[in-house]
Design a protein around this motif. Structure first.
Motif, PDB file in Angstrom:
ATOM      1  N   GLU A 156       0.819  -1.214   0.000  1.00 39.79           N
ATOM      2  CA  GLU A 156       0.000   0.000   0.000  1.00 39.79           C
ATOM      3  C   GLU A 156       0.852   1.264   0.000  1.00 39.79           C
ATOM      4  OE1 GLU A 156      -2.632  -3.248   1.452  1.00 39.79           O
ATOM      5  OE2 GLU A 156      -0.557  -2.663   1.787  1.00 39.79           O
ATOM      6  N   VAL A 157       1.993   1.213   0.681  1.00 43.69           N
ATOM      7  CA  VAL A 157       2.887   2.378   0.717  1.00 43.69           C
ATOM      8  C   VAL A 157       3.413   2.686  -0.677  1.00 43.69           C
ATOM      9  CG1 VAL A 157       5.061   3.278   1.619  1.00 43.69           C
ATOM     10  CG2 VAL A 157       3.547   1.959   3.117  1.00 43.69           C
ATOM     11  N   PHE A 158       3.855   1.645  -1.376  1.00 49.01           N
ATOM     12  CA  PHE A 158       4.415   1.854  -2.710  1.00 49.01           C
ATOM     13  C   PHE A 158       3.340   2.249  -3.715  1.00 49.01           C
ATOM     14  CE2 PHE A 158       8.073   0.018  -0.807  1.00 49.01           C
ATOM     15  CZ  PHE A 158       9.156   0.372  -1.603  1.00 49.01           C
ATOM     16  N   VAL A 159       2.139   1.700  -3.570  1.00 50.82           N
ATOM     17  CA  VAL A 159       1.043   2.120  -4.452  1.00 50.82           C
ATOM     18  C   VAL A 159       0.747   3.603  -4.246  1.00 50.82           C
ATOM     19  CG1 VAL A 159      -1.434   1.898  -4.876  1.00 50.82           C
ATOM     20  CG2 VAL A 159      -0.018  -0.143  -4.721  1.00 50.82           C
ATOM     21  N   PHE A 160       0.699   4.034  -2.992  1.00 49.69           N
ATOM     22  CA  PHE A 160       0.463   5.455  -2.706  1.00 49.69           C
ATOM     23  C   PHE A 160       1.543   6.320  -3.362  1.00 49.69           C
ATOM     24  CE2 PHE A 160       1.364   9.223  -0.156  1.00 49.69           C
ATOM     25  CZ  PHE A 160       0.121   9.842  -0.161  1.00 49.69           C
ATOM     26  N   LEU A 161       2.794   5.877  -3.252  1.00 49.35           N
ATOM     27  CA  LEU A 161       3.893   6.661  -3.805  1.00 49.35           C
ATOM     28  C   LEU A 161       3.861   6.713  -5.330  1.00 49.35           C
ATOM     29  CD1 LEU A 161       6.873   5.535  -1.531  1.00 49.35           C
ATOM     30  CD2 LEU A 161       5.716   7.738  -1.521  1.00 49.35           C
ATOM     31  N   PHE A 162       3.690   5.543  -5.974  1.00 52.07           N
ATOM     32  CA  PHE A 162       3.855   5.488  -7.426  1.00 52.07           C
ATOM     33  C   PHE A 162       2.560   5.732  -8.194  1.00 52.07           C
ATOM     34  CE2 PHE A 162       7.735   3.481  -5.994  1.00 52.07           C
ATOM     35  CZ  PHE A 162       8.665   4.015  -6.870  1.00 52.07           C
ATOM     36  N   PHE A 163       1.404   5.399  -7.611  1.00 54.81           N
ATOM     37  CA  PHE A 163       0.137   5.658  -8.285  1.00 54.81           C
ATOM     38  C   PHE A 163      -0.497   6.964  -7.811  1.00 54.81           C
ATOM     39  CE2 PHE A 163       0.816   1.242  -9.037  1.00 54.81           C
ATOM     40  CZ  PHE A 163       0.206   0.967 -10.246  1.00 54.81           C
ATOM     41  N   GLY A 164       0.161   7.623  -6.895  1.00 48.50           N
ATOM     42  CA  GLY A 164      -0.293   8.914  -6.420  1.00 48.50           C
ATOM     43  C   GLY A 164       0.773   9.964  -6.644  1.00 48.50           C
ATOM     44  N   LEU A 165       1.737  10.030  -5.750  1.00 49.08           N
ATOM     45  CA  LEU A 165       2.765  11.066  -5.774  1.00 49.08           C
ATOM     46  C   LEU A 165       3.528  11.105  -7.092  1.00 49.08           C
ATOM     47  CD1 LEU A 165       4.274  13.228  -4.117  1.00 49.08           C
ATOM     48  CD2 LEU A 165       5.842  11.430  -3.379  1.00 49.08           C
ATOM     49  N   ALA A 196      -6.352   2.133  -1.588  1.00 50.33           N
ATOM     50  CA  ALA A 196      -7.568   1.489  -1.093  1.00 50.33           C
ATOM     51  C   ALA A 196      -7.958   0.298  -1.966  1.00 50.33           C
ATOM     52  CB  ALA A 196      -8.711   2.503  -1.036  1.00 50.33           C
ATOM     53  N   ILE A 197      -7.669   0.384  -3.260  1.00 53.86           N
ATOM     54  CA  ILE A 197      -7.945  -0.751  -4.152  1.00 53.86           C
ATOM     55  C   ILE A 197      -7.143  -1.965  -3.697  1.00 53.86           C
ATOM     56  CG2 ILE A 197      -7.724  -1.611  -6.511  1.00 53.86           C
ATOM     57  CD1 ILE A 197      -8.076   1.289  -7.481  1.00 53.86           C
ATOM     58  N   LEU A 198      -5.862  -1.762  -3.381  1.00 51.86           N
ATOM     59  CA  LEU A 198      -5.026  -2.872  -2.924  1.00 51.86           C
ATOM     60  C   LEU A 198      -5.485  -3.386  -1.567  1.00 51.86           C
ATOM     61  CD1 LEU A 198      -2.633  -4.703  -3.428  1.00 51.86           C
ATOM     62  CD2 LEU A 198      -1.143  -2.963  -2.422  1.00 51.86           C
ATOM     63  N   VAL A 199      -5.955  -2.485  -0.713  1.00 51.23           N
ATOM     64  CA  VAL A 199      -6.446  -2.911   0.598  1.00 51.23           C
ATOM     65  C   VAL A 199      -7.604  -3.893   0.444  1.00 51.23           C
ATOM     66  CG1 VAL A 199      -7.609  -2.150   2.718  1.00 51.23           C
ATOM     67  CG2 VAL A 199      -5.665  -0.862   1.829  1.00 51.23           C
ATOM     68  N   THR A 226      -7.815  -3.610   9.209  1.00 51.65           N
ATOM     69  CA  THR A 226      -7.655  -3.315   7.781  1.00 51.65           C
ATOM     70  C   THR A 226      -8.923  -2.701   7.211  1.00 51.65           C
ATOM     71  OG1 THR A 226      -6.168  -5.215   7.639  1.00 51.65           O
ATOM     72  CG2 THR A 226      -6.903  -4.254   5.569  1.00 51.65           C
ATOM     73  N   ARG A 227     -10.068  -3.170   7.672  1.00 50.49           N
ATOM     74  CA  ARG A 227     -11.332  -2.544   7.261  1.00 50.49           C
ATOM     75  C   ARG A 227     -11.373  -1.080   7.690  1.00 50.49           C
ATOM     76  NH1 ARG A 227     -15.495  -7.326   9.195  1.00 50.49           N
ATOM     77  NH2 ARG A 227     -15.730  -8.376   7.165  1.00 50.49           N
ATOM     78  N   ASP A 228     -10.916  -0.797   8.905  1.00 50.33           N
ATOM     79  CA  ASP A 228     -10.866   0.585   9.383  1.00 50.33           C
ATOM     80  C   ASP A 228      -9.906   1.413   8.526  1.00 50.33           C
ATOM     81  OD1 ASP A 228     -12.643  -0.011  11.415  1.00 50.33           O
ATOM     82  OD2 ASP A 228     -11.084  -0.301  12.927  1.00 50.33           O
ATOM     83  N   LEU A 229      -8.799   0.786   8.142  1.00 46.83           N
ATOM     84  CA  LEU A 229      -7.823   1.475   7.296  1.00 46.83           C
ATOM     85  C   LEU A 229      -8.452   1.854   5.967  1.00 46.83           C
ATOM     86  CD1 LEU A 229      -4.891   2.364   6.643  1.00 46.83           C
ATOM     87  CD2 LEU A 229      -4.500   0.039   5.799  1.00 46.83           C
ATOM     88  N   TYR A 230      -9.195   0.944   5.376  1.00 53.30           N
ATOM     89  CA  TYR A 230      -9.861   1.217   4.103  1.00 53.30           C
ATOM     90  C   TYR A 230     -10.809   2.406   4.242  1.00 53.30           C
ATOM     91  CZ  TYR A 230     -12.907   0.652   0.049  1.00 53.30           C
ATOM     92  OH  TYR A 230     -13.634   0.876  -1.092  1.00 53.30           O
ATOM     93  N   ALA A 231     -11.656   2.367   5.263  1.00 50.93           N
ATOM     94  CA  ALA A 231     -12.598   3.472   5.473  1.00 50.93           C
ATOM     95  C   ALA A 231     -11.855   4.783   5.683  1.00 50.93           C
ATOM     96  CB  ALA A 231     -13.494   3.172   6.674  1.00 50.93           C
ATOM     97  N   GLY A 232     -10.768   4.741   6.439  1.00 46.03           N
ATOM     98  CA  GLY A 232      -9.986   5.949   6.696  1.00 46.03           C
ATOM     99  C   GLY A 232      -9.378   6.518   5.427  1.00 46.03           C
ATOM    100  N   ALA A 283     -16.576  -5.289  -4.502  1.00 41.97           N
ATOM    101  CA  ALA A 283     -16.063  -4.090  -3.835  1.00 41.97           C
ATOM    102  C   ALA A 283     -14.750  -3.640  -4.452  1.00 41.97           C
ATOM    103  CB  ALA A 283     -15.874  -4.362  -2.339  1.00 41.97           C
ATOM    104  N   LEU A 284     -13.940  -4.599  -4.893  1.00 45.11           N
ATOM    105  CA  LEU A 284     -12.675  -4.271  -5.553  1.00 45.11           C
ATOM    106  C   LEU A 284     -12.933  -3.508  -6.847  1.00 45.11           C
ATOM    107  CD1 LEU A 284      -9.577  -4.654  -5.567  1.00 45.11           C
ATOM    108  CD2 LEU A 284      -9.961  -6.820  -6.755  1.00 45.11           C
ATOM    109  N   ALA A 285     -13.867  -4.016  -7.645  1.00 48.53           N
ATOM    110  CA  ALA A 285     -14.207  -3.342  -8.899  1.00 48.53           C
ATOM    111  C   ALA A 285     -14.820  -1.965  -8.641  1.00 48.53           C
ATOM    112  CB  ALA A 285     -15.168  -4.209  -9.713  1.00 48.53           C
ATOM    113  N   LYS A 286     -15.668  -1.889  -7.621  1.00 50.65           N
ATOM    114  CA  LYS A 286     -16.328  -0.619  -7.313  1.00 50.65           C
ATOM    115  C   LYS A 286     -15.347   0.409  -6.743  1.00 50.65           C
ATOM    116  CE  LYS A 286     -20.842  -2.757  -6.594  1.00 50.65           C
ATOM    117  NZ  LYS A 286     -21.841  -3.217  -5.592  1.00 50.65           N
ATOM    118  N   THR A 287     -14.328  -0.058  -6.023  1.00 47.55           N
ATOM    119  CA  THR A 287     -13.309   0.879  -5.532  1.00 47.55           C
ATOM    120  C   THR A 287     -12.512   1.450  -6.698  1.00 47.55           C
ATOM    121  OG1 THR A 287     -13.127  -0.376  -3.468  1.00 47.55           O
ATOM    122  CG2 THR A 287     -11.363   1.184  -3.963  1.00 47.55           C
TER     123      THR A 287
END
Length: 309
Positions: A156-165, A196-199, A226-232, A283-287
């Motif tokens: 999730e950290v790397f997805v945030f970095l490379f698919f975001g930043l 969140a998709i990866l979560v 992990t569910r809380d993390l997704y919602a957050g 839920a994965l597709a909808k995210t």
């Protein structure tokens, strides 16, 4: 071919269909959306280079497909994709494509990404060499190499970095050759929704990943946290546009993103309450659809609002 693979891909399938399965085209919005966001921020400020945009877009697609193929190959080699897995069958583990062919396709796809990157380096600067190399390396080492970071809870950290930043700021940079703080700020909600998709994926595969020794973040935290993390992540993503507007430099048109809230609420509810594969696959597709809708509204807001002021 395994029994499960035969069940999930029952009936004759053409080579084209099998390679589409391997490429996982449904994941492409996660790589395309940030390119549009970064480019729209530049367009709103009066900058647009069509060839640079196309090269960035194609490069992102090739890196995503290359990562998917590498992931397919490496997970099969490590025994992570078993018959108990709740997600779609993987072509290597399912015996649909020989491992060497998947590996060769991985090399070819990353090679095409390098060609796109070479053009961007030529028109936007040598700094992009490091960005492109890091992106490809991150794709390979997600499940490959001696210590894949996807198996250590860092996906999730790397997805945030490379698919975001990286994707948002890089797409802006190839248009303008500068990096204002707004480009970094706009990348945050995009990266959160991509993560969140990866979560969701890892919540779905929690039990099979645990048995395979794949210590994803979901395995480390447990299902409830992990569910809380997704919602957050989803909540923080929707807080991003109002905070960006209040911080100054971008217009209230960014608040168009809030129109996606009715799409987000039921998906969060599914992730927080369901454990069955079909529900979490949905839920994965909808995210993914939520991220794409959010980013499209983000793009409209930046273009109509005039970008950075």
């Amino acid at each position: 071919m395994s029994t499960r693979a035969g069940e999930l891909v029952a009936g004759p399938r053409s080579p084209v269909h099998i390679w589409i399965m391997a490429a996982r085209l449904r994941t492409l919005p996660a790589s395309i959306a940030p390119v549009f966001v970064g480019t729209s921020l530049a367009v709103g400020a009066g900058h647009f280079r069509v060839l640079a945009f196309l090269a960035a877009l194609l490069g992102a697609v090739f890196i995503q497909v290359g990562t998917n193929l590498s992931n397919d190959y490496s997970d099969a080699r490590r025994g992570a994709d078993t018959e108990e897995r709740l997600g779609p069958v993987r072509v290597t583990a399912g015996g649909l494509v020989p491992p060497r062919q998947v590996l060769l396709a991985t090399y070819i796809t990353f090679g095409l990404a390098v060609l796109c990157g070479a053009y961007l380096v030529a028109v936007a600067g040598w700094e992009l060499i490091a960005v492109g190399a890091a992106s490809i390396l991150a794709g390979v080492l997600y499940t490959g190499g001696p210590r894949p970071y996807g198996y250590e809870g860092l996906g999730e950290v790397f997805v945030f970095l490379f698919f975001g930043l990286v994707a948002v700021t890089g797409s802006y940079f190839v248009q303008v050759q500068s990096l204002p703080w707004q480009a970094f700020a706009c990348s945050v909600p995009v990266g959160l929704l991509a993560s969140a998709i990866l979560v969701v994926n890892n919540v779905r595969d929690l039990e099979t990943d645990r048995r395979a020794g794949k210590r994803t973040l979901a395995v480390r935290l447990g299902r409830a946290k992990t569910r809380d993390l997704y919602a957050g992540m989803v909540i923080l993503a929707f807080l991003g546009p109002p905070l960006l507007w209040l911080a100054g430099g971008l217009t209230p048109w960014l608040l168009l993103c809030l129109l996606a809230i009715p799409v987000a609420v039921p998906v969060v509810k599914i992730v927080r309450t369901r454990v069955d594969g079909p529900s979490l696959n949905g839920a994965l597709a909808k995210t993914g659809a939520l991220q794409l809708l959010f980013c499209l509204l983000f793009c409209v807001g930046m273009v109509v609002g005039g970008g950075i002021s």
